[in-house]
Design a protein around this motif. Structure first.
Motif, PDB file in Angstrom:
ATOM      1  N   ILE A   1       0.837  -1.211   0.000  1.00 29.35           N
ATOM      2  CA  ILE A   1       0.000   0.000   0.000  1.00 29.35           C
ATOM      3  C   ILE A   1       0.868   1.256   0.000  1.00 29.35           C
ATOM      4  O   ILE A   1       0.585   2.221  -0.713  1.00 29.35           O
ATOM      5  CB  ILE A   1      -0.953  -0.015   1.201  1.00 29.35           C
ATOM      6  N   GLY A   2       1.953   1.230   0.775  1.00 26.48           N
ATOM      7  CA  GLY A   2       2.863   2.371   0.758  1.00 26.48           C
ATOM      8  C   GLY A   2       3.435   2.613  -0.623  1.00 26.48           C
ATOM      9  O   GLY A   2       3.555   3.760  -1.074  1.00 26.48           O
ATOM     10  N   GLY A   3       3.787   1.530  -1.319  1.00 25.04           N
ATOM     11  CA  GLY A   3       4.311   1.669  -2.676  1.00 25.04           C
ATOM     12  C   GLY A   3       3.271   2.174  -3.656  1.00 25.04           C
ATOM     13  O   GLY A   3       3.586   2.935  -4.586  1.00 25.04           O
ATOM     14  N   MET A   4       2.024   1.747  -3.476  1.00 24.83           N
ATOM     15  CA  MET A   4       0.936   2.238  -4.337  1.00 24.83           C
ATOM     16  C   MET A   4       0.765   3.748  -4.166  1.00 24.83           C
ATOM     17  O   MET A   4       0.624   4.495  -5.148  1.00 24.83           O
ATOM     18  CB  MET A   4      -0.364   1.514  -3.997  1.00 24.83           C
ATOM     19  N   ILE A   5       0.794   4.198  -2.913  1.00 28.51           N
ATOM     20  CA  ILE A   5       0.689   5.636  -2.646  1.00 28.51           C
ATOM     21  C   ILE A   5       1.857   6.361  -3.287  1.00 28.51           C
ATOM     22  O   ILE A   5       1.684   7.389  -3.967  1.00 28.51           O
ATOM     23  CB  ILE A   5       0.658   5.899  -1.129  1.00 28.51           C
ATOM     24  N   ASP A   6       3.064   5.856  -3.076  1.00 26.23           N
ATOM     25  CA  ASP A   6       4.254   6.490  -3.646  1.00 26.23           C
ATOM     26  C   ASP A   6       4.161   6.614  -5.163  1.00 26.23           C
ATOM     27  O   ASP A   6       4.540   7.639  -5.742  1.00 26.23           O
ATOM     28  CB  ASP A   6       5.497   5.671  -3.296  1.00 26.23           C
ATOM     29  N   THR A   7       3.682   5.553  -5.805  1.00 26.03           N
ATOM     30  CA  THR A   7       3.575   5.562  -7.268  1.00 26.03           C
ATOM     31  C   THR A   7       2.690   6.707  -7.745  1.00 26.03           C
ATOM     32  O   THR A   7       3.029   7.411  -8.709  1.00 26.03           O
ATOM     33  CB  THR A   7       3.020   4.220  -7.766  1.00 26.03           C
ATOM     34  N   LEU A   8       1.559   6.892  -7.069  1.00 27.16           N
ATOM     35  CA  LEU A   8       0.625   7.937  -7.484  1.00 27.16           C
ATOM     36  C   LEU A   8       1.112   9.331  -7.093  1.00 27.16           C
ATOM     37  O   LEU A   8       0.998  10.267  -7.881  1.00 27.16           O
ATOM     38  CB  LEU A   8      -0.751   7.661  -6.874  1.00 27.16           C
ATOM     39  N   VAL A   9       1.658   9.467  -5.885  1.00 25.58           N
ATOM     40  CA  VAL A   9       2.134  10.776  -5.437  1.00 25.58           C
ATOM     41  C   VAL A   9       3.303  11.247  -6.292  1.00 25.58           C
ATOM     42  O   VAL A   9       3.397  12.431  -6.645  1.00 25.58           O
ATOM     43  CB  VAL A   9       2.525  10.728  -3.943  1.00 25.58           C
ATOM     44  N   ALA A  10       4.192  10.340  -6.643  1.00 26.98           N
ATOM     45  CA  ALA A  10       5.342  10.698  -7.479  1.00 26.98           C
ATOM     46  C   ALA A  10       4.915  11.194  -8.859  1.00 26.98           C
ATOM     47  O   ALA A  10       5.665  11.908  -9.527  1.00 26.98           O
ATOM     48  CB  ALA A  10       6.278   9.509  -7.621  1.00 26.98           C
ATOM     49  N   ALA A  11       3.701  10.836  -9.271  1.00 27.64           N
ATOM     50  CA  ALA A  11       3.206  11.233 -10.597  1.00 27.64           C
ATOM     51  C   ALA A  11       2.434  12.560 -10.566  1.00 27.64           C
ATOM     52  O   ALA A  11       1.976  13.017 -11.613  1.00 27.64           O
ATOM     53  CB  ALA A  11       2.313  10.134 -11.168  1.00 27.64           C
ATOM     54  N   TYR A  12       2.280  13.185  -9.383  1.00 27.55           N
ATOM     55  CA  TYR A  12       1.609  14.482  -9.354  1.00 27.55           C
ATOM     56  C   TYR A  12       2.349  15.445 -10.279  1.00 27.55           C
ATOM     57  O   TYR A  12       3.583  15.522 -10.221  1.00 27.55           O
ATOM     58  CB  TYR A  12       1.629  15.079  -7.943  1.00 27.55           C
ATOM     59  N   PRO A  13       1.639  16.190 -11.101  1.00 28.28           N
ATOM     60  CA  PRO A  13       2.329  17.124 -12.003  1.00 28.28           C
ATOM     61  C   PRO A  13       2.929  18.301 -11.252  1.00 28.28           C
ATOM     62  O   PRO A  13       2.371  18.774 -10.252  1.00 28.28           O
ATOM     63  CB  PRO A  13       1.204  17.581 -12.948  1.00 28.28           C
ATOM     64  N   ALA A  14       4.072  18.755 -11.712  1.00 31.09           N
ATOM     65  CA  ALA A  14       4.715  19.931 -11.121  1.00 31.09           C
ATOM     66  C   ALA A  14       4.036  21.193 -11.647  1.00 31.09           C
ATOM     67  O   ALA A  14       3.629  21.249 -12.808  1.00 31.09           O
ATOM     68  CB  ALA A  14       6.195  19.949 -11.477  1.00 31.09           C
ATOM     69  N   PRO A  15       3.894  22.211 -10.817  1.00 34.93           N
ATOM     70  CA  PRO A  15       3.262  23.450 -11.278  1.00 34.93           C
ATOM     71  C   PRO A  15       4.195  24.242 -12.197  1.00 34.93           C
ATOM     72  O   PRO A  15       5.418  24.041 -12.161  1.00 34.93           O
ATOM     73  CB  PRO A  15       3.001  24.211  -9.974  1.00 34.93           C
ATOM     74  N   PRO A  16       3.645  25.131 -13.013  1.00 37.17           N
ATOM     75  CA  PRO A  16       4.499  25.981 -13.855  1.00 37.17           C
ATOM     76  C   PRO A  16       5.463  26.788 -12.992  1.00 37.17           C
ATOM     77  O   PRO A  16       5.072  27.363 -11.967  1.00 37.17           O
ATOM     78  CB  PRO A  16       3.494  26.895 -14.565  1.00 37.17           C
ATOM     79  N   ALA A  17       6.717  26.803 -13.379  1.00 33.74           N
ATOM     80  CA  ALA A  17       7.744  27.466 -12.569  1.00 33.74           C
ATOM     81  C   ALA A  17       7.489  28.952 -12.404  1.00 33.74           C
ATOM     82  O   ALA A  17       7.863  29.543 -11.387  1.00 33.74           O
ATOM     83  CB  ALA A  17       9.112  27.231 -13.198  1.00 33.74           C
ATOM     84  N   GLU A  18       6.851  29.573 -13.387  1.00 34.27           N
ATOM     85  CA  GLU A  18       6.669  31.031 -13.345  1.00 34.27           C
ATOM     86  C   GLU A  18       5.437  31.458 -12.560  1.00 34.27           C
ATOM     87  O   GLU A  18       5.176  32.658 -12.411  1.00 34.27           O
ATOM     88  CB  GLU A  18       6.581  31.588 -14.773  1.00 34.27           C
ATOM     89  N   SER A  19       4.661  30.524 -12.043  1.00 27.94           N
ATOM     90  CA  SER A  19       3.434  30.879 -11.346  1.00 27.94           C
ATOM     91  C   SER A  19       3.723  31.404  -9.945  1.00 27.94           C
ATOM     92  O   SER A  19       4.801  31.193  -9.384  1.00 27.94           O
ATOM     93  CB  SER A  19       2.497  29.668 -11.266  1.00 27.94           C
ATOM     94  N   THR A  20       2.761  32.113  -9.380  1.00 25.24           N
ATOM     95  CA  THR A  20       2.915  32.674  -8.044  1.00 25.24           C
ATOM     96  C   THR A  20       2.870  31.556  -7.001  1.00 25.24           C
ATOM     97  O   THR A  20       2.405  30.450  -7.285  1.00 25.24           O
ATOM     98  CB  THR A  20       1.804  33.692  -7.748  1.00 25.24           C
ATOM     99  N   TRP A  21       3.305  31.866  -5.794  1.00 21.65           N
ATOM    100  CA  TRP A  21       3.391  30.827  -4.762  1.00 21.65           C
ATOM    101  C   TRP A  21       2.033  30.190  -4.477  1.00 21.65           C
ATOM    102  O   TRP A  21       1.939  28.971  -4.326  1.00 21.65           O
ATOM    103  CB  TRP A  21       3.988  31.407  -3.475  1.00 21.65           C
ATOM    104  N   ASP A  22       0.983  31.039  -4.416  1.00 22.71           N
ATOM    105  CA  ASP A  22      -0.328  30.483  -4.096  1.00 22.71           C
ATOM    106  C   ASP A  22      -0.887  29.661  -5.254  1.00 22.71           C
ATOM    107  O   ASP A  22      -1.559  28.636  -5.037  1.00 22.71           O
ATOM    108  CB  ASP A  22      -1.310  31.569  -3.669  1.00 22.71           C
ATOM    109  N   ASP A  23      -0.598  30.066  -6.478  1.00 18.41           N
ATOM    110  CA  ASP A  23      -1.038  29.271  -7.626  1.00 18.41           C
ATOM    111  C   ASP A  23      -0.267  27.951  -7.714  1.00 18.41           C
ATOM    112  O   ASP A  23      -0.804  26.947  -8.186  1.00 18.41           O
ATOM    113  CB  ASP A  23      -0.886  30.058  -8.929  1.00 18.41           C
ATOM    114  N   ARG A  24       0.983  27.967  -7.260  1.00 17.02           N
ATOM    115  CA  ARG A  24       1.735  26.705  -7.232  1.00 17.02           C
ATOM    116  C   ARG A  24       1.104  25.736  -6.237  1.00 17.02           C
ATOM    117  O   ARG A  24       0.992  24.539  -6.511  1.00 17.02           O
ATOM    118  CB  ARG A  24       3.205  26.957  -6.892  1.00 17.02           C
TER     119      ARG A  24
END
Length: 224
Positions: free
Chosen positions: A56-79
């Motif tokens: 189960i820990g590995g399943m969570i890790d697999t999905l969390v690691a795939a979260y998309p990164a926010p655009p680098a130029e966005s504001t802190w709250d939008d990130r």
């Protein structure tokens, strides 16, 4: 002649477990059932996962690691909003994920990385380490795309119910019933709008954090 089965590895085990949980729920997932799904004996799984907790820990890790990164130029709250939106999309795709996350007692590396990224976004917005600590607690499970609810439904009026019983309910709990009736009127598909309510609370929290940062808030008292 049947095609040769692909060699079993940890990634294959975890993605198969995710698919099984998506189909039947986390409670139905077992090492034996997963082994049958993969066409192997249960002992073969233990070469890649220590036990069901590790699975189960590995399943969570697999999905969390795939979260998309926010655009680098966005504001802190939008990130922060972007990271939370990615987590919320994962929850929609995998409804068992909140209960899996809540079952953990020790954060894994991917979980820590996501938490660290959110905390980094908050600090980049001018929040002190002290305020960031409190902000992370206030956000709570929202950084994982879900939030606890005070109740799953309200005692709203039902056209098919006894009018006298509905009137008595409204008299005893006038505010709860008024809220439920208003929400049902505004949202014909249901009494609540979970996504709108989630975003509303997130916006309130982020706006509050920004205000407190500007005011030099401290957990030990306001600074001069």
């Amino acid at each position: 002649m049947t095609a040769a089965r692909a060699p079993l590895d940890r990634a294959h085990v975890l993605t198969s477990a995710i698919a099984a949980a998506d189909e039947s729920g986390l409670d139905a997932l077992s090492m034996r059932a997963l082994a049958a799904r993969l066409g192997v004996v249960p002992m073969a799984l233990y070469k890649h996962v220590a036990d069901k907790d590790d699975l189960i820990g590995g399943m969570i890790d697999t999905l969390v690691a795939a979260y998309p990164a926010p655009p680098a130029e966005s504001t802190w709250d939008d990130r922060v909003r972007s990271r939370v939106a990615g987590a919320r999309a994962a929850v929609r795709a995998h409804p068992w994920l909140p209960s899996a996350i809540e079952s953990r007692t020790t954060p894994t590396l991917s979980v820590l990385a996501h938490m660290d990224a959110v905390a980094g976004d908050l600090r980049s917005g001018g929040l002190s380490v002290d305020l960031t600590h409190y902000a992370m607690h206030a956000l709570g499970s929202r950084i994982w795309g879900f939030s606890p609810e005070a109740f799953s439904g309200a005692p709203a009026a039902d056209a098919g119910a006894d009018p006298a019983a509905q009137a008595a309910l409204a008299q005893r709990f006038p505010n709860v019933v008024a809220i439920a009736l208003d929400a049902a009127t505004r949202n014909p598909t249901g009494a609540c709008a979970p996504d709108a309510e989630f975003d509303f609370t997130l916006d309130l929290l982020l706006g509050g954090f920004a205000r407190l940062a500007t005011a030099d808030w401290s957990s030990t008292g306001a600074t001069d």
